[in-house]
Design a protein around this motif. Sequence first.
Motif, PDB file in Angstrom:
ATOM      1  N   ALA A 213     -45.015 100.470   0.159  1.00 34.48           N
ATOM      2  CA  ALA A 213     -44.950 100.794  -1.295  1.00 34.48           C
ATOM      3  C   ALA A 213     -44.327 102.105  -1.542  1.00 34.48           C
ATOM      4  CB  ALA A 213     -46.669 100.996  -1.314  1.00 34.48           C
ATOM      5  N   PRO A 214     -43.865 102.203  -2.880  1.00 29.19           N
ATOM      6  CA  PRO A 214     -43.153 103.340  -3.100  1.00 29.19           C
ATOM      7  C   PRO A 214     -43.858 104.737  -2.686  1.00 29.19           C
ATOM      8  CG  PRO A 214     -43.100 101.874  -4.883  1.00 29.19           C
ATOM      9  CD  PRO A 214     -44.192 101.360  -3.862  1.00 29.19           C
ATOM     10  N   GLY A 215     -43.226 105.568  -2.162  1.00 30.21           N
ATOM     11  CA  GLY A 215     -43.944 106.689  -1.764  1.00 30.21           C
ATOM     12  C   GLY A 215     -44.758 106.766  -0.678  1.00 30.21           C
ATOM     13  N   SER A 216     -44.897 105.624   0.085  1.00 34.49           N
ATOM     14  CA  SER A 216     -45.830 105.385   1.245  1.00 34.49           C
ATOM     15  C   SER A 216     -44.733 105.902   2.555  1.00 34.49           C
ATOM     16  CB  SER A 216     -46.232 103.971   1.562  1.00 34.49           C
ATOM     17  OG  SER A 216     -46.518 104.001   3.091  1.00 34.49           O
ATOM     18  N   LEU A 217     -45.601 106.621   3.601  1.00 39.94           N
ATOM     19  CA  LEU A 217     -45.070 107.307   4.716  1.00 39.94           C
ATOM     20  C   LEU A 217     -45.343 106.170   5.929  1.00 39.94           C
ATOM     21  CD1 LEU A 217     -45.674 111.010   4.295  1.00 39.94           C
ATOM     22  CD2 LEU A 217     -43.619 110.041   3.526  1.00 39.94           C
ATOM     23  N   GLY A 218     -45.941 105.353   5.630  1.00 36.50           N
ATOM     24  CA  GLY A 218     -46.226 104.222   6.566  1.00 36.50           C
ATOM     25  C   GLY A 218     -47.265 104.667   7.495  1.00 36.50           C
ATOM     26  N   THR A 219     -47.631 103.545   8.380  1.00 33.90           N
ATOM     27  CA  THR A 219     -48.662 103.858   9.266  1.00 33.90           C
ATOM     28  C   THR A 219     -48.266 103.498  10.776  1.00 33.90           C
ATOM     29  OG1 THR A 219     -49.491 101.690   9.004  1.00 33.90           O
ATOM     30  CG2 THR A 219     -50.540 103.625   7.678  1.00 33.90           C
ATOM     31  N   GLY A 220     -46.932 102.972  10.946  1.00 33.76           N
ATOM     32  CA  GLY A 220     -46.571 102.534  12.264  1.00 33.76           C
ATOM     33  C   GLY A 220     -46.046 101.033  12.190  1.00 33.76           C
ATOM     34  N   ALA A 221     -45.898 100.461  13.359  1.00 28.47           N
ATOM     35  CA  ALA A 221     -45.147  99.097  13.399  1.00 28.47           C
ATOM     36  C   ALA A 221     -45.972  98.272  14.504  1.00 28.47           C
ATOM     37  CB  ALA A 221     -43.821  99.166  13.586  1.00 28.47           C
ATOM     38  N   ALA A 242     -40.913 111.092   7.764  1.00 26.20           N
ATOM     39  CA  ALA A 242     -41.076 112.419   7.105  1.00 26.20           C
ATOM     40  C   ALA A 242     -40.664 112.373   5.682  1.00 26.20           C
ATOM     41  CB  ALA A 242     -40.132 113.325   8.030  1.00 26.20           C
ATOM     42  N   THR A 243     -40.115 111.332   5.302  1.00 25.20           N
ATOM     43  CA  THR A 243     -39.723 111.157   3.915  1.00 25.20           C
ATOM     44  C   THR A 243     -40.029 109.511   3.686  1.00 25.20           C
ATOM     45  OG1 THR A 243     -37.836 112.914   4.120  1.00 25.20           O
ATOM     46  CG2 THR A 243     -37.592 111.152   2.352  1.00 25.20           C
ATOM     47  N   ALA A 244     -40.379 109.130   2.705  1.00 27.13           N
ATOM     48  CA  ALA A 244     -40.777 107.756   2.437  1.00 27.13           C
ATOM     49  C   ALA A 244     -39.638 107.084   2.288  1.00 27.13           C
ATOM     50  CB  ALA A 244     -41.669 107.839   0.921  1.00 27.13           C
ATOM     51  N   PRO A 245     -39.422 105.939   2.999  1.00 24.43           N
ATOM     52  CA  PRO A 245     -38.237 105.147   2.824  1.00 24.43           C
ATOM     53  C   PRO A 245     -38.380 104.228   1.334  1.00 24.43           C
ATOM     54  CG  PRO A 245     -39.624 104.558   4.741  1.00 24.43           C
ATOM     55  CD  PRO A 245     -40.511 105.465   3.932  1.00 24.43           C
ATOM     56  N   VAL A 246     -39.125 104.286   0.531  1.00 20.78           N
ATOM     57  CA  VAL A 246     -39.141 103.925  -0.732  1.00 20.78           C
ATOM     58  C   VAL A 246     -39.491 105.077  -1.671  1.00 20.78           C
ATOM     59  CG1 VAL A 246     -39.477 102.148  -2.479  1.00 20.78           C
ATOM     60  CG2 VAL A 246     -39.324 101.587  -0.087  1.00 20.78           C
ATOM     61  N   PRO A 247     -38.799 105.658  -2.397  1.00 20.83           N
ATOM     62  CA  PRO A 247     -39.058 106.859  -3.125  1.00 20.83           C
ATOM     63  C   PRO A 247     -40.162 106.449  -4.096  1.00 20.83           C
ATOM     64  CG  PRO A 247     -36.881 106.697  -3.216  1.00 20.83           C
ATOM     65  CD  PRO A 247     -37.367 105.352  -2.607  1.00 20.83           C
ATOM     66  N   ALA A 248     -41.078 107.552  -4.207  1.00 23.54           N
ATOM     67  CA  ALA A 248     -42.388 107.212  -5.311  1.00 23.54           C
ATOM     68  C   ALA A 248     -42.132 107.123  -6.491  1.00 23.54           C
ATOM     69  CB  ALA A 248     -43.258 108.540  -4.889  1.00 23.54           C
ATOM     70  N   ILE A 249     -42.828 106.554  -7.211  1.00 26.73           N
ATOM     71  CA  ILE A 249     -42.530 106.191  -8.787  1.00 26.73           C
ATOM     72  C   ILE A 249     -43.414 106.973  -9.571  1.00 26.73           C
ATOM     73  CG2 ILE A 249     -42.387 104.536 -10.596  1.00 26.73           C
ATOM     74  CD1 ILE A 249     -41.795 102.490  -8.757  1.00 26.73           C
ATOM     75  N   THR A 250     -43.165 107.821 -10.463  1.00 27.65           N
ATOM     76  CA  THR A 250     -44.016 108.577 -11.051  1.00 27.65           C
ATOM     77  C   THR A 250     -44.788 107.573 -11.886  1.00 27.65           C
ATOM     78  OG1 THR A 250     -42.334 110.525 -11.401  1.00 27.65           O
ATOM     79  CG2 THR A 250     -44.267 110.413 -12.885  1.00 27.65           C
ATOM     80  N   ASP A 309     -43.829  93.902  -6.762  1.00 27.16           N
ATOM     81  CA  ASP A 309     -42.343  94.673  -6.215  1.00 27.16           C
ATOM     82  C   ASP A 309     -42.655  96.205  -6.379  1.00 27.16           C
ATOM     83  OD1 ASP A 309     -40.038  95.303  -5.583  1.00 27.16           O
ATOM     84  OD2 ASP A 309     -39.346  94.869  -7.473  1.00 27.16           O
ATOM     85  N   LEU A 310     -42.790  96.843  -7.340  1.00 27.94           N
ATOM     86  CA  LEU A 310     -42.698  98.207  -7.358  1.00 27.94           C
ATOM     87  C   LEU A 310     -44.335  98.943  -8.082  1.00 27.94           C
ATOM     88  CD1 LEU A 310     -39.135  98.932  -8.454  1.00 27.94           C
ATOM     89  CD2 LEU A 310     -40.218  99.219  -6.185  1.00 27.94           C
ATOM     90  N   GLY A 311     -45.055  97.952  -8.310  1.00 29.51           N
ATOM     91  CA  GLY A 311     -46.281  98.198  -8.935  1.00 29.51           C
ATOM     92  C   GLY A 311     -46.287  98.598 -10.165  1.00 29.51           C
ATOM     93  N   GLY A 312     -45.351  98.065 -10.918  1.00 29.96           N
ATOM     94  CA  GLY A 312     -45.314  97.911 -12.470  1.00 29.96           C
ATOM     95  C   GLY A 312     -46.495  97.140 -13.231  1.00 29.96           C
ATOM     96  N   TYR A 313     -46.852  97.524 -14.333  1.00 29.38           N
ATOM     97  CA  TYR A 313     -48.043  96.817 -14.960  1.00 29.38           C
ATOM     98  C   TYR A 313     -47.613  96.514 -16.406  1.00 29.38           C
ATOM     99  CZ  TYR A 313     -52.793  95.676 -16.475  1.00 29.38           C
ATOM    100  OH  TYR A 313     -53.947  95.172 -16.955  1.00 29.38           O
ATOM    101  N   THR A 314     -47.975  95.372 -17.101  1.00 26.11           N
ATOM    102  CA  THR A 314     -47.760  95.002 -18.353  1.00 26.11           C
ATOM    103  C   THR A 314     -49.058  94.323 -18.703  1.00 26.11           C
ATOM    104  OG1 THR A 314     -46.739  92.906 -17.888  1.00 26.11           O
ATOM    105  CG2 THR A 314     -45.256  95.040 -18.212  1.00 26.11           C
TER     106      THR A 314
END
Length: 531
Positions: A213-221, A242-250, A309-314
Motif C-alpha cells: 500500500a502507498p506509504g506502507s513500510l511492510g511487515t516482512g516476507a 526505512a523508506t516506503a517502496p510505494v510513496p504515500a499519497i496525500t 490500485d492506489l486507494g482512489g475513491y469516486t
Amino acid sequence: MRSSARRGLVAAPTALALALGGVLLAAGPASAAAPVTITSPAPGSTYDNSAGLPQVVPITGTGLPTTDDLVLTYDIGTATPAQALFSGTTHNDDGSFFVNANFGQLPPGETTVVATVAGADAQSGLADPEVTPLAYTFELAVAPNPAFPFTVTYPGTGTVVDTTTPVFTGTAQPGSTVTVTYSNKNLGNSTAGTGIADLAGNYSIPTTFLDLAPGSLGTGANVTQSGPAAQVGSLGVAFTFATAPVPAITPVVVAAPRQLTVDEATSTGFAITAAGFSPGEEVRTTVFQADGTAIQLVDRELNYYADDDLGGYTDTVVLEAGIVADDYTISLEGVRSGVLLAVTVAVVDEVVLLTPTPVITSPTEGQVVTGGTVTISGTGPVGTGIIVTVADSSFLDGTVTEAPAAGRFYITDLADPILVDAEGNWTVSVSLLPGEYVTQAIAAELNADGSVNEAGAVSNVSNTVTFSLVAAAVAPPVVTPAAPVARPAGLAYTGSEASQGVVGAALLLLVGGGLLVAARRRRALTVDSAE
C-alpha cells in the motif's frame, strides 16, 4: 547413501544389543521366536515423505503379539542407534499393527533408513523372546535433515532495510526454486522475486515490493523453496523498510460542483473524488448539516470501496428530499486505514436568470459627450426594470474603495428603475461632472408597484461602455436628471447617489437587494423574456 562403517556397526552383535536398549539380554534365551513382518514402508522401497513432516513415517505390519509394542531403532552414524518410536503400538482386529516412527536424527542429507525391529512387552518393556529381531531397510524420498539446510541470511528478522529493492540471500537445496512473497495492499500475496539455488546451495534474489500500500513500510516476507529433490519449506522473515517502496499519497477529497440547487442536490447529487485510502478498503460516507446533524442519503448500496490500485475513491452523493438551502459537510472514512476526509458543499435556492442580457447601445465605446448630461440607452427583457451604474473605472473595478465624489457617480434607484418598453428598449438621462466614465446595466424583475423585486429574477450584467463627458460651459456639480411625470421609456431618472460607504459602482449594483447573480444561495435558470 550408506557408508561401510555404518553397515559394519549394525552387523556387530554389540550394536544389536545396544539397539534394543539391553532388553534382549535381560530377557533370557528365546525359544520358538518369530519375526514380525513390516508391510509399509516395504523393505527396500522408497517412501514419499515430501508432504507434511519429512521425519515422520507411519509403520504398518503384521505378526506382532497384541500384548507387545513394536521396538524400532535406526542407525544415525554413531555408536548408539536412535529410538524411532515414542508412543505405543496400535493393534487392529485383523492382526495388523500401526505406529508412527520419527527419523529426525538421521544425518544431514541422509535418506537411507537402516533399522532393526523387535517386540517388547507393552506393560513391562521387556523384550519379547517370541519376536525375532529383524533388520529393516528402506529409502526416504527427501532427507528429514537436508544436506543443504534451507535458510535466509538476509534480511534478518527485525532488520530495517535501507533499500526498497533488497537482495534476499540464503541457502537451499541445489537447483531448487526459491520464491519470496509478501502480503500486498489488497490483503493477498504478491511475489517479490524468484531465484534458483546454485550447485553450492546458495541463492541471491533481487526483489521489489511495489504491491505494498502507498506509504506502507511492510511487515516482512515469506521465503519458500520447491522443486525436484528439494524439501518443500517456508521461512517467515519479519522486517521493515526505512523508506516506503510505494510513496504515500496525500489524502484529499474534492466535490464537483461545490454548489448545487436543492433540486440538483436531491436528484443528480455531488460527484466526489478522493485519494489516500488503503487500496480496496471500505469507505463509509456521512453527510452532516451545518449544526452537525447527520442526514440520510439516497440510493446507497450496503458497502462502497476504494480502488484496488492506489486507494482512489469516486462516488456520487445524493441528498434526501426535503433538505433546505444550507452548507453541508460530506465526510469519508476509511474503515481499515482510519483515514478521515471531509469537504463542504453548498445547497442553494434557485434564482431565475432573465434573458436577453441587457445591451447598452448609447453612448458607444470611447464616445465623447459634450455637456453636463449623457443619455444612456439600450435593450433588455420586456417588462423588466433596468438598473444602470455610471462611475469612474476605478470604482467599477474596485481599485478605489472610498466613496466617489458628488456628481461623479450614478446608480438607478431600486424603488424607481428604468422600464423596458414593449419593443425591448430603455433609456435614461444622467447629469454628471466632466470626466472619464464607465457604464453597465442589469435587468431585474419588478414588483406590482414598479419597484425592483429584490428576491426576484435578474439578468447577467450588460456590456461595459467607456465614454468621456466634456463640459460645454459650466459643469453641473450634482446629478440633475429630469423629473418624470409618468414612467414611459425615454425620460431621465433621478437614481441614487453614492453618498455612503461605497466600495465601487459594481458592488452597489450587485449587492443591492439580493441582485448578486452569483449569490451564495442562488442558481441561474433561463427564462424567456417574452414571458
